[in-house]
Design an enzyme around this catalytic site. Structure first.
Site, PDB file in Angstrom:
ATOM      1  N   PHE A   1       0.848  -1.191   0.000  1.00 46.88           N
ATOM      2  CA  PHE A   1       0.000   0.000   0.000  1.00 46.88           C
ATOM      3  C   PHE A   1       0.882   1.238   0.000  1.00 46.88           C
ATOM      4  O   PHE A   1       1.719   1.407   0.877  1.00 46.88           O
ATOM      5  CB  PHE A   1      -0.938   0.036   1.213  1.00 46.88           C
ATOM      6  CG  PHE A   1      -1.826   1.247   1.182  1.00 46.88           C
ATOM      7  CD1 PHE A   1      -2.930   1.301   0.326  1.00 46.88           C
ATOM      8  CD2 PHE A   1      -1.541   2.374   1.954  1.00 46.88           C
ATOM      9  CE1 PHE A   1      -3.727   2.443   0.262  1.00 46.88           C
ATOM     10  CE2 PHE A   1      -2.339   3.512   1.893  1.00 46.88           C
ATOM     11  CZ  PHE A   1      -3.434   3.545   1.046  1.00 46.88           C
TER      12      PHE A   1
ATOM     13  N   ASP B   1       9.312   2.563   1.836  1.00 51.09           N
ATOM     14  CA  ASP B   1       8.132   3.284   2.303  1.00 51.09           C
ATOM     15  C   ASP B   1       7.994   2.972   3.795  1.00 51.09           C
ATOM     16  O   ASP B   1       7.521   1.907   4.177  1.00 51.09           O
ATOM     17  CB  ASP B   1       6.897   2.820   1.509  1.00 51.09           C
ATOM     18  CG  ASP B   1       5.606   3.490   1.988  1.00 51.09           C
ATOM     19  OD1 ASP B   1       5.587   4.032   3.110  1.00 51.09           O
ATOM     20  OD2 ASP B   1       4.608   3.453   1.237  1.00 51.09           O
TER      21      ASP B   1
ATOM     22  N   LYS C   1       2.682   9.581   8.431  1.00 50.03           N
ATOM     23  CA  LYS C   1       1.877   9.215   9.608  1.00 50.03           C
ATOM     24  C   LYS C   1       2.334   9.817  10.951  1.00 50.03           C
ATOM     25  O   LYS C   1       1.824  10.828  11.372  1.00 50.03           O
ATOM     26  CB  LYS C   1       1.744   7.704   9.681  1.00 50.03           C
ATOM     27  CG  LYS C   1       0.846   7.179   8.532  1.00 50.03           C
ATOM     28  CD  LYS C   1       0.285   5.810   8.797  1.00 50.03           C
ATOM     29  CE  LYS C   1      -0.911   5.519   7.913  1.00 50.03           C
ATOM     30  NZ  LYS C   1      -0.590   4.985   6.590  1.00 50.03           N
TER      31      LYS C   1
HETATM   32  C1  LIG Z   1      -0.848   5.270   5.174  1.00 47.11           C
HETATM   33  C2  LIG Z   1       0.191   4.842   4.202  1.00 47.11           C
HETATM   34  C3  LIG Z   1       0.401   5.552   3.000  1.00 47.11           C
HETATM   35  C4  LIG Z   1      -0.459   6.707   2.580  1.00 47.11           C
HETATM   36  O1  LIG Z   1      -0.381   7.799   3.447  1.00 47.11           O
HETATM   37  P1  LIG Z   1      -1.469   8.989   3.326  1.00 47.11           P
HETATM   38  O2  LIG Z   1      -0.979  10.006   4.320  1.00 47.11           O
HETATM   39  O3  LIG Z   1      -2.801   8.408   3.690  1.00 47.11           O
HETATM   40  O4  LIG Z   1      -1.433   9.480   1.939  1.00 47.11           O
HETATM   41  C5  LIG Z   1       1.424   5.112   2.177  1.00 47.11           C
HETATM   42  N1  LIG Z   1       2.198   4.066   2.501  1.00 47.11           N
HETATM   43  C6  LIG Z   1       2.018   3.376   3.646  1.00 47.11           C
HETATM   44  C7  LIG Z   1       2.919   2.221   3.954  1.00 47.11           C
HETATM   45  C8  LIG Z   1       1.005   3.721   4.523  1.00 47.11           C
HETATM   46  O5  LIG Z   1       0.812   3.011   5.635  1.00 47.11           O
END
Ligand SMILES: *Cc1c(COP(=O)(O)O)cnc(C)c1O
Length: 394
Positions: free
Chosen positions: A137, A222, A251
């Site tokens: 994700f 990420d 986050k």
């Molecule tokens: C939450 C998340 C995103 C997206 O972040 P947003 O602030 O909602 O755009 C991308 N990568 C990972 C691994 C995430 O947990």
């Protein structure tokens, strides 16, 4: 009042979220309260955002002070909080430079653009493809949903952006086969969050680093969910003795204020010159002042070590629970990013926990995810485990 807010929300808010029927009004530490005065223990933290808990006094104070001084100026000018935060991040990571933005998706957008630009600048114009993982994700913007390895995220928005190839997580052969002359980067979460708290096999991330080195491909981690102490280290990559070329954060970086960051080593970061990329609010003083206090609290108050200890205890207690209930298939995770896979649907368990005053989260239909503030204590965990034990007995 509660009914009123919920009815009105259903009329005027976009229908993108299916919400639980509570209206939250207040938070303190690991607790939240709703309009009826009911108290909840928070094992969600706004999805791994409020790592220091709610209404942290030091963060609130820093925020109030900056609010009285300067909220925002353009990135056409220098500001101190932004520089201090970038310095802290570079001193505490592999990276030399930081680009600030406002969300995780934006941080990944920046990483994707930087990886492409890096090779364009080197004259390797055909190197633009990025390999990502199945079940990954990376966000909801067009580029990041294209990067994401889950069909349900893309459905209805086709055509997706060109240039993303997906391979199964933990499958080195598939990665070897997929990396080709057009590949510019591998983008991967060190532990998959939304995909189901999937951990890398022993040696996997090290092997990913090696194949990137051998093929001259950039490695992007990420760490939007795994970063800022969530897994028991400041950044998850520290568990594996390797470093990425680019890393994205968001986050928990400002404990609840919107921020994203893309960090890179000098040679790679060089590809972003004046005008190459931008963000109006990125690194704005009010947010970076709060974030700077967040990282100071994290390092000065030993919070990551606490989270790591409590996380180990949590895992132990969930394994005890697994022994007692056939419906539990697997307990996994690192630090306080914890997943518990069930044979049964997770949603009714989440509802029953809510009823009992515990906020937990379910992903991929049958995986319960526990991502409490890193300040959570053993007694909170004991209470949740007793609650789950009782619910699973029924
Ligand atoms: C939450 C998340 C995103 C997206 O972040 P947003 O602030 O909602 O755009 C991308 N990568 C990972 C691994 C995430 O947990």
């Amino acid at each position: 009042m509660k009914e009123d807010i919920m009815t009105r929300a259903d009329e005027v808010i976009a229908k993108t979220y299916k919400r639980f029927p509570i209206v939250i009004t207040k938070g303190k530490g690991c607790n939240l309260w709703d309009t009826t005065g009911k108290q909840y223990t928070d094992f969600v933290s706004g999805i791994a955002v409020c790592n220091l808990g709610h209404a942290h006094p030091r963060v609130s104070k820093a925020l109030a002070k900056q609010a009285d001084t300067l909220l925002h100026v353009s990135n056409l000018y220098y500001t101190e909080p932004q520089v201090e935060l970038a310095s802290w991040l570079t001193q505490n990571s592999f990276a030399d430079r930081v680009f600030f933005c406002n969300s995780g998706a934006e941080a990944n957008e920046a990483a994707i653009k930087l990886a492409r630009k890096y090779f364009k600048d080197k004259g390797e114009r055909e190197r633009f493809r990025i390999v990502t993982m199945e079940k990954s994700f990376h966000g909801r913007t067009m580029a990041t949903l294209s990067a994401t390895g889950q069909d349900k995220i893309k459905k209805g928005f086709e055509p997706v952006l060109e240039g993303f190839d997906h391979v199964p997580f933990n499958d080195m052969d598939a990665l070897h086969d997929k990396i080709g002359p057009h590949t510019c980067a591998v983008l991967i979460e060190p532990i998959q969050g939304e995909g189901g708290v999937c951990c890398p096999d022993d040696g996997y991330l090290e092997a990913v680093r090696r194949v990137c080195d051998e093929t001259g491909v950039l490695l992007i981690f990420d760490e939007i969910q795994t970063g800022m102490g969530r897994t028991g280290k400041l950044f998850a990559y520290e568990h594996f003795g390797i470093e990425p070329d680019i890393m994205t954060l968001a986050k928990a970086l400002a404990n609840g204020l919107p921020i994203g960051a893309m960090l890179a080593k000098e040679a790679v970061a060089d590809a972003f010159g004046p005008g190459a990329h931008a963000s109006t609010f990125g690194g704005t003083p009010i947010i970076t002042a709060a974030s700077l206090e967040v990282v100071k609290v994290l390092s000065e108050e030993n919070i990551i070590a606490h989270g790591s200890r409590v996380g180990a205890y949590f895992e132990e207690r969930l394994l005890w629970l697994k022994n007692r209930h056939e419906s539990i298939v697997d307990v996994r995770g690192k630090g306080l990013l914890v997943g518990m896979k069930l044979k049964i649907e997770g949603a009714p368990i989440v509802d029953a926990c809510l009823e009992k005053g515990f906020l937990i989260n379910c992903i991929q239909e049958n995986i319960l995810r526990f991502i409490p503030p890193l300040t959570i204590e053993k007694n909170h965990i004991d209470a949740l485990v007793a609650c789950l034990d009782e619910i699973l007995d029924r």
